[in-house]
Design a protein around this motif. Structure first.
Motif, PDB file in Angstrom:
ATOM      1  N   HIS A 200     -81.328   0.148   9.706  1.00 40.51           N
ATOM      2  CA  HIS A 200     -80.179   0.557   8.906  1.00 40.51           C
ATOM      3  C   HIS A 200     -80.083  -0.279   7.634  1.00 40.51           C
ATOM      4  CE1 HIS A 200     -76.165   2.066   8.119  1.00 40.51           C
ATOM      5  NE2 HIS A 200     -75.793   0.828   7.895  1.00 40.51           N
ATOM      6  N   GLU A 201     -79.917   0.379   6.534  1.00 41.40           N
ATOM      7  CA  GLU A 201     -79.764  -0.345   5.251  1.00 41.40           C
ATOM      8  C   GLU A 201     -79.127   0.642   4.280  1.00 41.40           C
ATOM      9  OE1 GLU A 201     -80.907  -3.532   3.813  1.00 41.40           O
ATOM     10  OE2 GLU A 201     -79.742  -2.699   2.149  1.00 41.40           O
ATOM     11  N   THR A 202     -78.076   0.250   3.631  1.00 44.09           N
ATOM     12  CA  THR A 202     -77.382   1.222   2.786  1.00 44.09           C
ATOM     13  C   THR A 202     -77.614   1.004   1.297  1.00 44.09           C
ATOM     14  OG1 THR A 202     -75.456  -0.197   2.929  1.00 44.09           O
ATOM     15  CG2 THR A 202     -75.495   1.724   4.373  1.00 44.09           C
TER      16      THR A 202
ATOM     17  N   TRP B 281     -85.109  -0.341  -2.195  1.00 39.48           N
ATOM     18  CA  TRP B 281     -84.362  -0.086  -0.966  1.00 39.48           C
ATOM     19  C   TRP B 281     -85.191  -0.591   0.199  1.00 39.48           C
ATOM     20  CZ3 TRP B 281     -85.285   3.908   2.946  1.00 39.48           C
ATOM     21  CH2 TRP B 281     -84.222   4.063   3.823  1.00 39.48           C
ATOM     22  N   LYS B 282     -84.543  -1.295   1.127  1.00 37.66           N
ATOM     23  CA  LYS B 282     -85.323  -1.895   2.214  1.00 37.66           C
ATOM     24  C   LYS B 282     -85.203  -1.138   3.525  1.00 37.66           C
ATOM     25  CE  LYS B 282     -86.463  -6.250   0.450  1.00 37.66           C
ATOM     26  NZ  LYS B 282     -87.002  -7.545   0.738  1.00 37.66           N
ATOM     27  N   GLY B 283     -84.419  -0.070   3.534  1.00 35.74           N
ATOM     28  CA  GLY B 283     -84.275   0.697   4.778  1.00 35.74           C
ATOM     29  C   GLY B 283     -85.513   1.507   5.069  1.00 35.74           C
TER      30      GLY B 283
END
Ligand SMILES: Cc1cc2nc3c(=O)[nH]c(=O)nc-3n(C[C@H](O)[C@H](O)[C@H](O)COP(=O)(O)O)c2cc1C
Length: 379
Positions: free
Chosen positions: A97-99, A114-116
């Motif tokens: 999960h990463e927003t 973005w790391k998700g």
């Protein structure tokens, strides 16, 4: 409409559609410019070549509704991580999960940091989204299909067929019609993983994955290939190894191993177009259809991908720019992006196709310029 009066009309349309893009702009373009934008994705006819790549912009029905309203040609749902009947996911490391996303300039283009990774809600929630996509597809409003990351074994390991079986059957049931249309994602973060250190291992996945999916349902399969951390020749080898897929999405983002992030921008389109260039002229019969992805930020770039064999394109970053980067003043981001990609008088798809005509590298057939006549023809 003669083609000599098209530029003036294009200026006018570009200006007036800044406020509102007509949903059926392909019909207007056919009528007013005698340009047929019909394209194809995964064997399915679509009204024009522009779709949305899998990711954070296709996570819920609201986003799909907005895209259908805007007249987008297709959308690939966020990638779900396959699981078996007990809920075990061998690729669980990708369901994080990463927003937070950051849109940044990179070279002459843009990239999203973005790391998700994959879908981080329940599998049942995903199936509900697939059903919503199926309804839009059935109603002819928006082709919206799922994307999956299935188990990928090391060379000395077998495939976990229980994950392939459970996930494929559940998706086929949710889709409800034969064949199930689906993308298999080989992601850029995978390219950065130790799993992808060995060429032989990657080639085995590409050769064998289609049969492991097709064993469980009637599937029309697109495989989204990663940019592996090897040279251009290996990218071509990957495409050959994946030739039993129905379509190939070429190629997902590059991986920066120092920062441990995937990135795009002009480096991505340079590499993708260079590699695809090794395959032209003309796609050979029996090879998978191609869908281009990577830094598509103008109609001109769409023509470049088409000339190298792509009958559609899938964008992510260009649908995420700061609002002031789009010339349109109203409408959803999808509408504003489509407006620029199609109607920009210098770099839009109409302008780029008229330019090809003027240069003698695209001829009218039955009075019309056809997007599909560009595909795989070096021009
Ligand atoms: C934030 C973000 C999330 C993404 N997630 C996925 C994904 O889950 N599955 C996938 O196949 N591609 C994913 N992608 C890749 C995009 O679909 C697209 O192929 C890629 O970004 C290149 O196109 P672009 O330069 O227009 O962004 C993602 C891209 C971004 C920027």
């Amino acid at each position: 409409m003669s083609s000599s009066s098209s530029p003036a009309l294009l200026d006018k349309d570009f200006e007036r559609f800044k406020r509102e893009l007509p949903r059926d702009f392909p019909a207007h373009i056919r009528d007013a410019y005698r340009i047929d934008l019909s394209a194809r994705y995964l064997g399915t006819p679509i009204p024009h070549p522009i779709g949305k790549g899998s990711g954070q912009l296709s996570l819920n029905t609201g986003q799909l509704e907005t895209d259908a309203e805007a007249g987008l040609a297709f959308a690939v749902l966020k990638t779900v991580i396959a699981q078996d009947a007990g809920g075990t996911q061998s690729m669980a490391a990708w369901a994080i999960h990463e927003t937070k996303m950051k849109v940044e300039r990179r070279g002459e283009g843009w990239t999203v940091t973005w790391k998700g990774r994959g879908w981080d809600r329940s599998f049942d929630d995903y199936l509900a989204l697939v059903r919503a996509g199926r309804d839009l597809t059935r109603d002819g409003r928006l082709l919206a299909l799922p994307s999956v990351k299935y188990h990928l074994p090391r060379l000395d390991e077998p495939f976990r067929d229980d994950e392939y079986a459970f996930t494929t059957r559940a998706l086929a049931q949710a889709w409800g019609e034969s064949p199930l249309l689906v993308e298999k994602d080989f992601s850029p973060t995978l390219a950065g993983d130790r799993l992808a250190d060995e060429k032989a291992q990657i080639l085995r996945w590409l050769r064998e994955v289609p049969q492991h999916i097709r064993a469980h349902a009637d599937v029309r399969l697109a495989m989204k290939l990663m940019n592996a951390r090897f040279d251009d020749d290996f990218q071509v080898e990957m495409m050959k190894a994946a030739s039993s897929a129905d379509a190939l999405v070429v190629f997902n983002r590059l991986f920066d191993s120092n920062r441990a992030i995937a990135y795009g921008g002009s480096e991505l389109s340079d590499r993708n177009l260079r590699v695809l260039g090794f395959l032209t002229p003309g796609a050979s019969p029996g090879t998978p259809e191609l869908s281009g992805t990577g830094n598509v930020s103008s109609g001109r770039r769409i023509v470049e991908y088409a000339r190298r064999g792509c009958s559609s394109v899938q964008l992510h970053t260009f649908f995420q720019l700061p609002l002031e980067e789009y010339p349109a003043t109203d409408g959803s981001r999808t509408q504003r992006a489509l407006h620029a990609l199609i109607f920009d008088p210098h770099d839009g798809l109409i302008a780029a196709m008229l330019e090809q005509e003027a240069a003698g590298s695209l001829a009218r057939a039955g009075g019309e310029l056809r997007f599909l006549d560009l595909v795989g023809e070096p021009g």
